[in-house]
Design a protein around this motif. Structure first.
Motif, mmCIF file in Angstrom:
data_model
loop_
_atom_site.group_PDB
_atom_site.id
_atom_site.type_symbol
_atom_site.label_atom_id
_atom_site.label_comp_id
_atom_site.label_asym_id
_atom_site.label_seq_id
_atom_site.Cartn_x
_atom_site.Cartn_y
_atom_site.Cartn_z
ATOM 1 N N VAL A 84 0.825 -1.217 0.000
ATOM 2 C CA VAL A 84 0.000 0.000 0.000
ATOM 3 C C VAL A 84 0.857 1.264 0.000
ATOM 4 O O VAL A 84 0.673 2.154 -0.842
ATOM 5 C CB VAL A 84 -0.977 0.008 1.193
ATOM 6 C CG1 VAL A 84 -1.725 1.340 1.257
ATOM 7 C CG2 VAL A 84 -1.966 -1.142 1.079
ATOM 8 N N ILE A 85 1.804 1.371 0.924
ATOM 9 C CA ILE A 85 2.628 2.574 0.985
ATOM 10 C C ILE A 85 3.502 2.730 -0.257
ATOM 11 O O ILE A 85 3.525 3.823 -0.860
ATOM 12 C CB ILE A 85 3.476 2.616 2.267
ATOM 13 C CG1 ILE A 85 2.575 2.881 3.472
ATOM 14 C CG2 ILE A 85 4.565 3.683 2.181
ATOM 15 C CD1 ILE A 85 3.304 2.942 4.805
ATOM 16 N N ILE A 91 2.329 6.610 -6.742
ATOM 17 C CA ILE A 91 1.220 7.340 -7.346
ATOM 18 C C ILE A 91 1.344 8.838 -7.063
ATOM 19 O O ILE A 91 1.097 9.674 -7.931
ATOM 20 C CB ILE A 91 -0.119 6.783 -6.842
ATOM 21 C CG1 ILE A 91 -0.368 5.393 -7.452
ATOM 22 C CG2 ILE A 91 -1.278 7.728 -7.167
ATOM 23 C CD1 ILE A 91 -1.532 4.655 -6.854
ATOM 24 N N LYS A 92 1.725 9.162 -5.846
ATOM 25 C CA LYS A 92 1.935 10.564 -5.494
ATOM 26 C C LYS A 92 3.041 11.178 -6.357
ATOM 27 O O LYS A 92 2.898 12.286 -6.889
ATOM 28 C CB LYS A 92 2.294 10.697 -4.014
ATOM 29 C CG LYS A 92 2.614 12.127 -3.568
ATOM 30 C CD LYS A 92 2.995 12.175 -2.102
ATOM 31 C CE LYS A 92 3.307 13.604 -1.655
ATOM 32 N NZ LYS A 92 4.418 14.222 -2.404
ATOM 33 N N LYS A 93 4.132 10.448 -6.522
ATOM 34 C CA LYS A 93 5.271 10.966 -7.279
ATOM 35 C C LYS A 93 4.946 11.126 -8.758
ATOM 36 O O LYS A 93 5.290 12.145 -9.374
ATOM 37 C CB LYS A 93 6.458 10.016 -7.104
ATOM 38 C CG LYS A 93 7.705 10.434 -7.872
ATOM 39 C CD LYS A 93 8.852 9.455 -7.628
ATOM 40 C CE LYS A 93 10.104 9.874 -8.395
ATOM 41 N NZ LYS A 93 11.229 8.923 -8.175
ATOM 42 N N VAL A 94 4.279 10.136 -9.328
ATOM 43 C CA VAL A 94 4.035 10.127 -10.774
ATOM 44 C C VAL A 94 2.822 10.974 -11.165
ATOM 45 O O VAL A 94 2.869 11.707 -12.154
ATOM 46 C CB VAL A 94 3.850 8.679 -11.270
ATOM 47 C CG1 VAL A 94 3.395 8.649 -12.728
ATOM 48 C CG2 VAL A 94 5.158 7.897 -11.108
ATOM 49 N N TRP A 95 1.759 10.891 -10.405
ATOM 50 C CA TRP A 95 0.507 11.557 -10.787
ATOM 51 C C TRP A 95 0.281 12.869 -10.030
ATOM 52 O O TRP A 95 0.209 13.947 -10.648
ATOM 53 C CB TRP A 95 -0.654 10.594 -10.536
ATOM 54 C CG TRP A 95 -2.010 11.178 -10.745
ATOM 55 C CD1 TRP A 95 -2.483 11.789 -11.880
ATOM 56 C CD2 TRP A 95 -3.089 11.196 -9.798
ATOM 57 N NE1 TRP A 95 -3.799 12.188 -11.698
ATOM 58 C CE2 TRP A 95 -4.191 11.825 -10.434
ATOM 59 C CE3 TRP A 95 -3.238 10.724 -8.490
ATOM 60 C CZ2 TRP A 95 -5.412 12.005 -9.782
ATOM 61 C CZ3 TRP A 95 -4.461 10.911 -7.848
ATOM 62 C CH2 TRP A 95 -5.532 11.540 -8.495
ATOM 63 N N ILE A 96 0.207 12.804 -8.710
ATOM 64 C CA ILE A 96 -0.144 13.994 -7.924
ATOM 65 C C ILE A 96 0.887 15.102 -8.081
ATOM 66 O O ILE A 96 0.544 16.247 -8.424
ATOM 67 C CB ILE A 96 -0.309 13.632 -6.435
ATOM 68 C CG1 ILE A 96 -1.460 12.648 -6.249
ATOM 69 C CG2 ILE A 96 -0.536 14.894 -5.607
ATOM 70 C CD1 ILE A 96 -1.647 12.174 -4.809
#
Length: 303
Positions: A84-85, A91-96
């Protein structure tokens, strides 16, 4: 995806003279997950999700199993807590981070979905295809196949997992693309580029055949809207070099549908230009900059 709510009715028939003073022993009855009683003490994983995702972006990430968040007719498994982490960090690095860098935090908070529901496995469909992600009303995104997530920072990393990780990002960019075009519609001219070539039989079409007809993926052939967001996702995840390689891979000659190599390549380039123009006119986003940095972030997970 439609959620099916099940309601259980218990009819009690009272018969005169049939009452008993004996009480059933319910001490051994177990709580059913999702119907109450399934509470837990928040741990370090919950704290990380709250501090890293929920507080700054107002996005709740649900990883504890709740069958009613999914199609109850499907057989699925929960995500492994150890993935999960790493998955949400990536996801945070690539998208957000890249959307915020290009469009600002106000843009992202306004349009981003507010719930991420995680499943460890894929959702298989009756026609043999699998569902890797769904979005509901621009507020909830369901992510499948989390248990296949691997990067170089995780134990058991294998080079072959690169495709699985890229697919997860592809799903996110695809679903976010839906949110964007449902807010501000893309130009109607986009629908005319491949008019007459959309089909419900897309799952029986190969990647090469799809490219030969001017589509980035077979699924893009399912409808105009899916075509548009598949363009967004493919261009972002593959990067400019990867997209150019895809366009140049269109075979010489003529496809079974009568599309020549030059026509197919022109279709793909027209769609590319419209996506770039749409992001600028609708949201004042430099798509090529977003594309470059998104691909750079993905490369950083593996090299």
């Amino acid at each position: 995806m439609k959620l099916i709510k099940a309601f259980f009715f218990l009819t009690v028939v009272a018969v005169l003279g049939a009452c008993s003073s004996k009480k059933d022993d319910l001490s051994g009855v177990q709580n059913i997950p999702g119907l109450g009683g399934d509470t837990w003490v928040p741990g370090s994983l919950d704290a990380w999700l709250y501090d890293t995702i929920t507080v700054p972006y107002n996005i709740e990430v649900k990883y504890k199993w709740d069958q009613f968040e999914f199609d109850v007719t499907k057989t699925l498994v929960p995500p492994k807590e150890e993935v999960v982490i790493p998955a949400m960090r990536a996801i945070k690095k690539v998208w957000i981070d890249n959307y915020i860098n290009e469009a600002g935090s106000s843009f992202f908070k306004k349009y981003s979905p507010k719930f991420f529901i995680l499943s460890g496995s894929a959702s298989w469909n009756n026609n043999g295809t699998i569902t890797l992600g769904t979005a509901e009303g621009g507020r909830k995104v369901v992510m499948y196949l989390l248990n296949e997530f691997r990067t170089k920072q995780m134990d058991g990393y294998r080079l072959g997992d690169t495709a699985n990780v890229k697919q997860i990002f592809h799903v996110i960019e695809h679903e976010f693309g839906h949110i964007l075009h449902q807010t501000i519609m893309y130009p109607v001219e986009f629908k005319k580029i491949c008019a007459g070539y959309y089909t419900g039989n897309w799952n029986n079409i190969s990647d090469q055949t799809a490219h030969w007809d001017g589509f980035v993926t077979p699924y893009a052939m399912s409808s105009e809207n899916e075509d548009f967001v598949e363009m967004i996702a493919t261009m972002l995840i593959e990067g400019k070099g990867g997209f150019d390689k895809l366009v140049n891979s269109v075979p010489a000659g003529t496809s079974e549908d009568g599309v020549t190599q030059a026509q197919a390549m022109d279709r793909l380039r027209q769609k590319e230009a419209m996506v770039v123009s749409y992001f600028k006119s609708a949201y004042n986003i430099d798509f090529y900059s977003l594309q470059k940095n998104t691909r750079k972030s993905i490369d950083g997970l593996f090299y």
